[in-house]
Design an enzyme around this catalytic site. Structure first.
Site, PDB file in Angstrom:
ATOM      1  N   ARG A 119       1.176  -1.303   0.215  1.00 55.94           N
ATOM      2  CA  ARG A 119      -0.028   0.110  -0.047  1.00 55.94           C
ATOM      3  C   ARG A 119       0.598   1.479  -0.430  1.00 55.94           C
ATOM      4  O   ARG A 119       0.468   2.235  -0.651  1.00 55.94           O
ATOM      5  CB  ARG A 119      -0.970   0.186   0.703  1.00 55.94           C
ATOM      6  CG  ARG A 119      -1.866   1.594   1.232  1.00 55.94           C
ATOM      7  CD  ARG A 119      -2.827   0.663   2.411  1.00 55.94           C
ATOM      8  NE  ARG A 119      -3.911   1.287   1.792  1.00 55.94           N
ATOM      9  CZ  ARG A 119      -4.700   2.817   2.858  1.00 55.94           C
ATOM     10  NH1 ARG A 119      -3.946   2.284   4.024  1.00 55.94           N
ATOM     11  NH2 ARG A 119      -5.585   3.626   2.657  1.00 55.94           N
TER      12      ARG A 119
ATOM     13  N   HIS B 216       0.481   4.612  -2.589  1.00 51.86           N
ATOM     14  CA  HIS B 216       0.413   5.884  -2.115  1.00 51.86           C
ATOM     15  C   HIS B 216       1.161   6.668  -2.065  1.00 51.86           C
ATOM     16  O   HIS B 216       0.657   8.146  -2.184  1.00 51.86           O
ATOM     17  CB  HIS B 216      -0.225   5.348  -0.516  1.00 51.86           C
ATOM     18  CG  HIS B 216      -1.884   5.243   0.112  1.00 51.86           C
ATOM     19  ND1 HIS B 216      -2.167   5.421   1.309  1.00 51.86           N
ATOM     20  CD2 HIS B 216      -2.809   4.782  -0.895  1.00 51.86           C
ATOM     21  CE1 HIS B 216      -3.880   5.022   0.853  1.00 51.86           C
ATOM     22  NE2 HIS B 216      -3.746   4.822  -0.235  1.00 51.86           N
TER      23      HIS B 216
ATOM     24  N   ASN C 273      -4.350   8.208   4.924  1.00 48.85           N
ATOM     25  CA  ASN C 273      -2.917   8.189   5.055  1.00 48.85           C
ATOM     26  C   ASN C 273      -3.017   8.108   7.248  1.00 48.85           C
ATOM     27  O   ASN C 273      -2.555   6.853   7.450  1.00 48.85           O
ATOM     28  CB  ASN C 273      -2.067   8.806   4.857  1.00 48.85           C
ATOM     29  CG  ASN C 273      -1.355   8.511   3.160  1.00 48.85           C
ATOM     30  OD1 ASN C 273      -1.571   7.672   2.770  1.00 48.85           O
ATOM     31  ND2 ASN C 273      -1.008   9.451   2.775  1.00 48.85           N
TER      32      ASN C 273
ATOM     33  N   HIS D 162      -6.318  -6.185  -2.539  1.00 45.70           N
ATOM     34  CA  HIS D 162      -7.093  -6.120  -1.218  1.00 45.70           C
ATOM     35  C   HIS D 162      -7.316  -7.808  -1.164  1.00 45.70           C
ATOM     36  O   HIS D 162      -8.144  -7.745  -0.378  1.00 45.70           O
ATOM     37  CB  HIS D 162      -8.817  -5.770  -1.606  1.00 45.70           C
ATOM     38  CG  HIS D 162      -8.097  -3.333  -1.150  1.00 45.70           C
ATOM     39  ND1 HIS D 162      -9.367  -2.771  -1.115  1.00 45.70           N
ATOM     40  CD2 HIS D 162      -7.390  -3.180  -0.646  1.00 45.70           C
ATOM     41  CE1 HIS D 162      -8.688  -1.798  -0.947  1.00 45.70           C
ATOM     42  NE2 HIS D 162      -7.905  -1.176  -0.906  1.00 45.70           N
TER      43      HIS D 162
HETATM   44  C1  HEM Z   1      -9.065   1.008  -5.725  1.00 50.78           C
HETATM   45  C2  HEM Z   1      -9.284   2.554  -4.558  1.00 50.78           C
HETATM   46  C3  HEM Z   1      -9.030   1.962  -3.565  1.00 50.78           C
HETATM   47  C4  HEM Z   1      -9.068   2.379  -2.145  1.00 50.78           C
HETATM   48  C5  HEM Z   1     -10.818   2.574  -2.152  1.00 50.78           C
HETATM   49  C6  HEM Z   1      -8.297   2.087  -1.573  1.00 50.78           C
HETATM   50  C7  HEM Z   1      -9.100   1.554   0.129  1.00 50.78           C
HETATM   51  C8  HEM Z   1      -8.137   1.244   1.480  1.00 50.78           C
HETATM   52  C9  HEM Z   1      -8.975   1.789   2.382  1.00 50.78           C
HETATM   53  C10 HEM Z   1     -10.218   2.352   3.221  1.00 50.78           C
HETATM   54  C11 HEM Z   1      -7.835   0.705   3.160  1.00 50.78           C
HETATM   55  C12 HEM Z   1      -8.137   0.994   4.574  1.00 50.78           C
HETATM   56  C13 HEM Z   1      -7.606   1.352   5.496  1.00 50.78           C
HETATM   57  C14 HEM Z   1      -7.949   1.384   6.811  1.00 50.78           C
HETATM   58  O1  HEM Z   1      -8.712   1.080   7.340  1.00 50.78           O
HETATM   59  O2  HEM Z   1      -6.737   2.211   7.366  1.00 50.78           O
HETATM   60  C15 HEM Z   1      -7.333  -0.098   2.752  1.00 50.78           C
HETATM   61  C16 HEM Z   1      -6.075  -0.379   2.828  1.00 50.78           C
HETATM   62  C17 HEM Z   1      -5.697  -1.346   1.612  1.00 50.78           C
HETATM   63  N1  HEM Z   1      -5.391  -1.430   0.468  1.00 50.78           N
HETATM   64 FE1  HEM Z   1      -6.368  -0.281  -1.061  1.00 50.78          FE
HETATM   65  N2  HEM Z   1      -7.887   1.219  -1.883  1.00 50.78           N
HETATM   66  C18 HEM Z   1      -7.743   1.371  -3.071  1.00 50.78           C
HETATM   67  C19 HEM Z   1      -6.723   0.815  -4.057  1.00 50.78           C
HETATM   68  C20 HEM Z   1      -5.963  -0.438  -3.404  1.00 50.78           C
HETATM   69  C21 HEM Z   1      -4.606  -0.776  -4.815  1.00 50.78           C
HETATM   70  C22 HEM Z   1      -4.830  -0.708  -5.891  1.00 50.78           C
HETATM   71  C23 HEM Z   1      -3.683  -0.802  -3.859  1.00 50.78           C
HETATM   72  C24 HEM Z   1      -2.369  -1.487  -3.777  1.00 50.78           C
HETATM   73  C25 HEM Z   1      -2.262  -2.123  -5.621  1.00 50.78           C
HETATM   74  C26 HEM Z   1      -4.364  -1.449  -2.857  1.00 50.78           C
HETATM   75  C27 HEM Z   1      -3.769  -1.979  -1.600  1.00 50.78           C
HETATM   76  C28 HEM Z   1      -4.013  -2.298  -0.384  1.00 50.78           C
HETATM   77  C29 HEM Z   1      -3.496  -2.662   1.526  1.00 50.78           C
HETATM   78  C30 HEM Z   1      -2.506  -3.918   0.690  1.00 50.78           C
HETATM   79  C31 HEM Z   1      -4.291  -2.762   2.551  1.00 50.78           C
HETATM   80  C32 HEM Z   1      -3.995  -3.303   3.674  1.00 50.78           C
HETATM   81  C33 HEM Z   1      -3.024  -2.831   4.269  1.00 50.78           C
HETATM   82  C34 HEM Z   1      -2.627  -2.846   5.688  1.00 50.78           C
HETATM   83  O3  HEM Z   1      -3.841  -4.153   6.156  1.00 50.78           O
HETATM   84  O4  HEM Z   1      -2.142  -1.954   5.884  1.00 50.78           O
HETATM   85  N3  HEM Z   1      -5.683  -1.105  -2.373  1.00 50.78           N
HETATM   86  N4  HEM Z   1      -7.322   0.625   1.379  1.00 50.78           N
END
Ligand code: HEM
Ligand SMILES: *[C@@H]1O[C@H](CO)[C@@H](O)[C@H](O)[C@H]1NC(C)=O
Length: 316
Positions: free
Chosen positions: A60, A64, A92, A192
């Site tokens: 992530r 970002h 973030n 995800h």
């Molecule tokens: C398409 C739109 C996307 C949205 C709206 C989105 C939104 C989010 C949100 C809200 C979270 C959790 C935040 C939290 O609870 O603090 C998250 C976690 C995550 N996102 Fe996304 N995301 C998107 C795309 C992506 C992309 C493109 C990737 C990587 C290629 C990605 C990888 C991740 C990962 C791996 C996590 C988990 C992180 C952790 O467990 O520390 N996301 N995302």
């Protein structure tokens, strides 16, 4: 006549190459520090072994970083009198993590190379790939040679980072602004398949949405109450430490955790691709790898631009 058109052709080819291929290359550190990539892999493997979620967190960070003014390591900069850190942006704050592991990688890479030659932006790109591999996902050759910014922008991060409540048109538009298409959107959202989210982010969906499997909503409500428990965590899919296609098979069953996840399978133009990925791991893996390279190509600083930071948290 022949030599003139030959010249024009070559001038054109040169221009095309110079403008589209940047100067990122998988071999960028092969001569200057062949120990760099193995060192990054070692530390990522150890960190993921210690805590599997770290793989998700590192993936992530690269995402970002790239979406805010290109893959330039700006996300890693702490606040200065001149700018506020992107770490404080809505998408973030209290959410992105893994900065200590990045510091550890940077120190080790500079040690094995004998001097600071590897950028923080490249470290994020390689750590993202190594994280995906460590959790059982596809490998790809990371294009390298990015340099680090000396500035960050919280305001830009606030305006471009995606929100969990976005619908499909908003997601498509946001990716389009980064030069990424619908296929990139669906493939990269497959990120995800690993990691966790906080109750505060998905509460509205599990209590209010109609496009959700009731059994799944009930299961998620058990650890995410209507009020309180904001920081309680839930996995995006049933196998948060495995880079598989469960994320997509869940979407087909209306078991997407975020509104933005389910938006990819909600009667719109991306339904078909979600279905395809849910049934064909190889197609998802191939597309994910390709789209990660495309994301990694967003507006890098190269050659004499920017710098190679000594400490990823501040400009030299
Ligand atoms: C398409 C739109 C996307 C949205 C709206 C989105 C939104 C989010 C949100 C809200 C979270 C959790 C935040 C939290 O609870 O603090 C998250 C976690 C995550 N996102 Fe996304 N995301 C998107 C795309 C992506 C992309 C493109 C990737 C990587 C290629 C990605 C990888 C991740 C990962 C791996 C996590 C988990 C992180 C952790 O467990 O520390 N996301 N995302
Ligand atoms: C459900 O939606 C209503 C109306 O938009 C809102 O007031 C309420 O806070 C939502 N409930 C949850 C748990 O998010």
């Amino acid at each position: 006549m022949a030599s003139r058109s030959n010249f024009l052709l070559h001038a054109f080819l040169w221009l095309a190459l110079a403008t589209t291929a940047f100067s990122l290359s998988p071999k960028f550190y092969d001569r200057v520090c062949p120990q760099a990539l193995p060192a990054i892999k070692r530390i990522v493997q150890a960190a993921v072994h210690k805590e599997s979620r770290m793989g998700a967190s590192l993936l992530r960070l690269h995402f970002h970083d790239c979406f805010v003014n290109g893959c330039d390591g700006s996300l890693l900069l702490d606040s200065t009198p001149a700018f506020e850190t992107e770490k404080n942006a809505r998408g973030n704050l209290n959410s992105v993590r893994g900065f200590e592991v990045v510091d550890e990688i940077k120190a080790e890479v500079d040690r094995v190379c004998g001097r600071p030659v590897v950028s923080c932006a490249d470290i994020l790109a390689v750590a993202a790939r190594d994280s995906v591999v460590a959790l059982g996902g596809p490998a790809w050759k990371v294009r390298l040679g990015r340099r680090d910014s000396t500035m960050a922008s919280r305001a830009l991060a606030d305006s471009v980072l995606l929100s969990a409540s976005m619908d499909l048109p908003a997601l498509i538009n946001n990716f389009k602004n980064q030069g990424l298409n619908q296929r990139d959107l669906v493939a990269l959202s497959g990120g995800h398949t690993i990691g966790l989210s906080r109750c505060l982010i998905f509460r509205n969906r599990i209590y209010n949405a109609t496009n959700i499997d009731p059994a799944f909503a009930k299961q998620r409500r058990a650890t995410c109450p209507r009020t309180g428990g904001n920081t309680n965590l839930a996995p995006f899919d049933s196998t948060p430490a495995k880079f598989d296609t469960a994320y997509f098979s869940n979407l087909v069953k209306q078991r997407g955790l975020l509104t933005s996840d389910q938006a990819l399978f909600n009667g719109g133009s991306t339904d078909k691709l979600v279905k395809t990925y849910s049934l064909n791991p190889d197609t998802f893996w191939n597309d994910f790898a390709k789209s990660m390279i495309r994301m990694g190509n967003i507006k890098p600083l190269t050659r004499k631009q920017g710098q190679i930071r000594i400490n990823c948290r501040r400009a030299n």
